[in-house]
Design a protein around this motif. Structure first.
Motif: not given
Length: 450
Positions: A376-395
Motif C-alpha cells: 500500500p505504501q508504494f501504490q500511490q507513488i506507482a500510480r501518480t509519480a512521473e516516469v523517471g522520478t524518485v520518490s521521497g522516503p517511504v516508511r
C-alpha cells in the motif's frame, strides 16, 4: 514544369463498350439517420478461400495511346490488362455500376507505376528474376494454389503472365527504393515510442476495436460523390463474398492497404466522430456502410471488440535503509535525512549503482508489477509519480525506501510491446513518406490524357 489535362470521367469510360452483365451488384442507398451503420456480415472463410478463376468481362477498349507520363505511354491494352488484374485480385465481379471505379483505380495505378519505373531507372535499382519468382510464389500461396496454377488462373481471366511479372518487379523495386531512401528518417525516436506507450497506457481502460479499414480518397477518384458511389459498390461486392483484404490492398488509400486494410486495435475516441459512431454500433463480423469524412469515405470491418485492459503495470527500483518496527526514532530520522540528501542525485539509471557503493544502503530492481499487487505504501507513488522520478522516503515495516518509477504501461495479454509499438510507428512514418514521394512525383510530372 507540370502539365496535366484532366478529362471528364466519361471520356475514358467511352472507350468501354456497353456491356450488360448477367447479375449486377445490388445498389446501396445513401445512409440516412434511421439506417443501420452495418451493411451486412462478412464470411471470415472468404479471406482464406482459394481464389476462383475470374470470368473475363467482355468489354472492349481502344488499342491506341490513352495517356502519357513524362512521354511514356499508357495504351488501352495496358488499361484493360490492369482492370482484369484488379478484378482477379479482388474477386470483385464487374458490373455496369462498378466498372468505372475499377477503370479509374487501374488508370491511377498505371500512372503511379510509370513514375515508379522512372525512379527505379534513375536510382539504378534492378530486381532479379529470382526475387520476382519469389514474390509470385507468395501471391500464389495467398491464393491457395501452386505458382503454375496461379498463372493459369490469371490467363483464364485474360491476363498475360508477363504483365504480372513486370508489375511485381516494379512493386518490389519500389519497396526497396523507398526503404533504402527513407528507412533512417522513418525510424521512431525513443521519445516517440515512450509517448505512444504512455498514450496506450492512458487509453487502456477505454473500449477497443480490432478493425479493417478501406479509405477511398475523394481527390483520387474524382470527388466526394464518386468516392461514395465507389464505396457503395465495394461494400455490395464484399457482402456478396469478395475478400475484404484483397479489396483493401487494391482500392484503399490508407497506409494499412499494404496489410490488407488491417488497422489493428483502435481505442474509443481516437478516430473521427462519424467513424466512432460506426465502431460503437457495429458487431464483430459486420461491415459498415460507407462513412463519409472530410476528403473521402471509410469502410470499416469490425473484426473484434473488447473492454479496456484491467491492469496497470509499473517498473520500480528502490534504495533502502533497513529499520524495522523496533528501530529508535533517532535512527529513523537519521535514515530519512540521509535518503533525502541522496535523492536529488538519483535517477533510474544510477539508483542501484549508488546503493551498492555505500555502506548501509540496499538496492533492488523490483521489476514490473501490477500496481494493485504492490505494498500500500508504494501504490500511490506507482500510480501518480512521473516516469523517471524518485520518490521521497517511504516508511514500511522493513525500513526507509526511495522508490524510482522507471516505466509504466497498461497490462493485458493483447497489449503491444515496445518492439511492436516501434515497428508500428516506423511503418506509419515510412508509409507517410512514401505517399509524399509519389505525390511529389505526380506534381512534377507531365501527365497528359489523350
Amino acid at each position: 514544369m507540370r502539365l496535366t489535362r484532366y478529362m471528364a470521367g466519361t471520356a475514358i469510360a467511352a472507350l468501354l463498350a456497353t456491356q450488360v452483365f448477367a447479375q449486377a451488384a445490388p445498389r446501396i442507398s445513401p445512409q440516412s439517420p434511421a439506417q443501420s451503420p452495418a451493411a451486412g456480415a462478412l464470411d471470415p472463410a472468404a479471406e482464406a478461400a482459394p481464389a476462383q478463376p475470374p470470368l473475363a468481362p467482355e468489354f472492349e477498349m481502344a488499342e491506341g495511346v490513352i495517356a502519357t507520363v513524362n512521354d511514356q505511354i499508357i495504351t488501352g491494352f495496358d488499361l484493360r490488362q490492369r482492370m482484369l488484374m484488379l478484378i482477379a485480385m479482388t474477386q470483385v465481379q464487374p458490373t455496369a455500376e462498378n466498372l468505372p471505379a475499377i477503370q479509374n483505380q487501374a488508370l491511377q495505378a498505371l500512372i503511379d507505376e510509370k513514375l515508379q519505373q522512372q525512379e527505379l531507372v534513375r536510382y539504378e535499382v534492378e530486381i532479379p528474376d529470382d526475387e520476382v519468382n519469389a514474390e509470385l510464389a507468395e501471391l500464389a500461396r495467398d491464393a491457395g494454389v501452386a505458382p503454375e496454377a496461379y498463372l493459369r488462373f490469371l490467363e483464364d481471366g485474360g491476363i498475360l503472365p508477363q504483365n504480372l511479372r513486370e508489375q511485381v518487379r516494379t512493386e518490389t523495386g519500389w519497396r526497396a527504393l523507398v526503404g533504402g531512401r527513407f528507412a533512417a528518417r522513418s525510424r521512431p525516436t525513443r521519445n516517440q515510442i515512450d509517448q505512444a506507450l504512455r498514450q496506450i497506457a492512458e487509453q487502456a481502460s477505454r473500449p477497443q476495436y480490432l478493425i479493417g479499414e478501406i479509405y477511398i480518397e475523394a481527390a483520387r477518384v474524382g470527388g466526394q460523390q464518386a468516392a461514395m458511389e465507389g464505396a457503395r459498390q465495394l461494400v455490395a461486392q464484399m457482402v456478396q463474398g469478395a475478400p475484404f483484404m484483397n479489396v483493401a490492398r487494391q482500392f484503399s488509400s490508407a497506409p494499412s492497404a499494404q496489410r490488407g486494410g488491417d488497422a489493428g486495435w483502435v481505442v474509443q475516441g481516437s478516430v473521427q466522430p462519424s467513424v466512432q459512431q460506426a465502431l460503437d454500433a457495429l458487431q464483430p463480423g459486420q461491415l459498415s456502410n460507407p462513412i463519409p469524412v472530410e476528403g473521402g469515405v471509410y469502410i470499416i470491418y469490425m473484426r473484434d471488440k473488447r473492454e479496456g485492459a484491467a491492469t496497470n503495470l509499473v517498473s520500480l527500483r528502490q534504495m533502502m535503509i533497513a529499520a524495522d518496527d523496533t528501530a529508535a526514532e533517532a535512527d529513523v530520522a537519521a535514515a530519512t535525512a540521509r535518503l533525502e540528501a541522496l535523492r536529488p542525485q538519483l535517477d533510474c539509471d544510477s539508483i542501484l549503482a549508488r546503493a551498492s557503493s555505500e555502506q548501509g544502503l540496499l538496492g533492488a530492481d523490483l521489476g514490473e508489477s501490477d500496481v494493485a499487487d504492490l505494498a500500500p505504501q508504494f501504490q500511490q507513488i506507482a500510480r501518480t509519480a512521473e516516469v523517471g522520478t524518485v520518490s521521497g522516503p517511504v516508511r514500511t515495516p522493513l525500513g526507509l525506501h526511495l522508490v524510482a518509477v522507471c516505466g509504466r504501461r497498461a497490462g493485458g495479454p493483447q497489449l503491444p510491446s515496445t518492439q511492436q509499438v516501434s515497428a508500428r510507428l516506423q511503418n506509419e512514418q515510412l508509409s507517410a513518406l512514401e505517399r509524399r514521394y509519389i505525390r511529389d512525383l505526380r506534381a512534377d510530372a507531365m501527365i497528359e490524357f489523350k
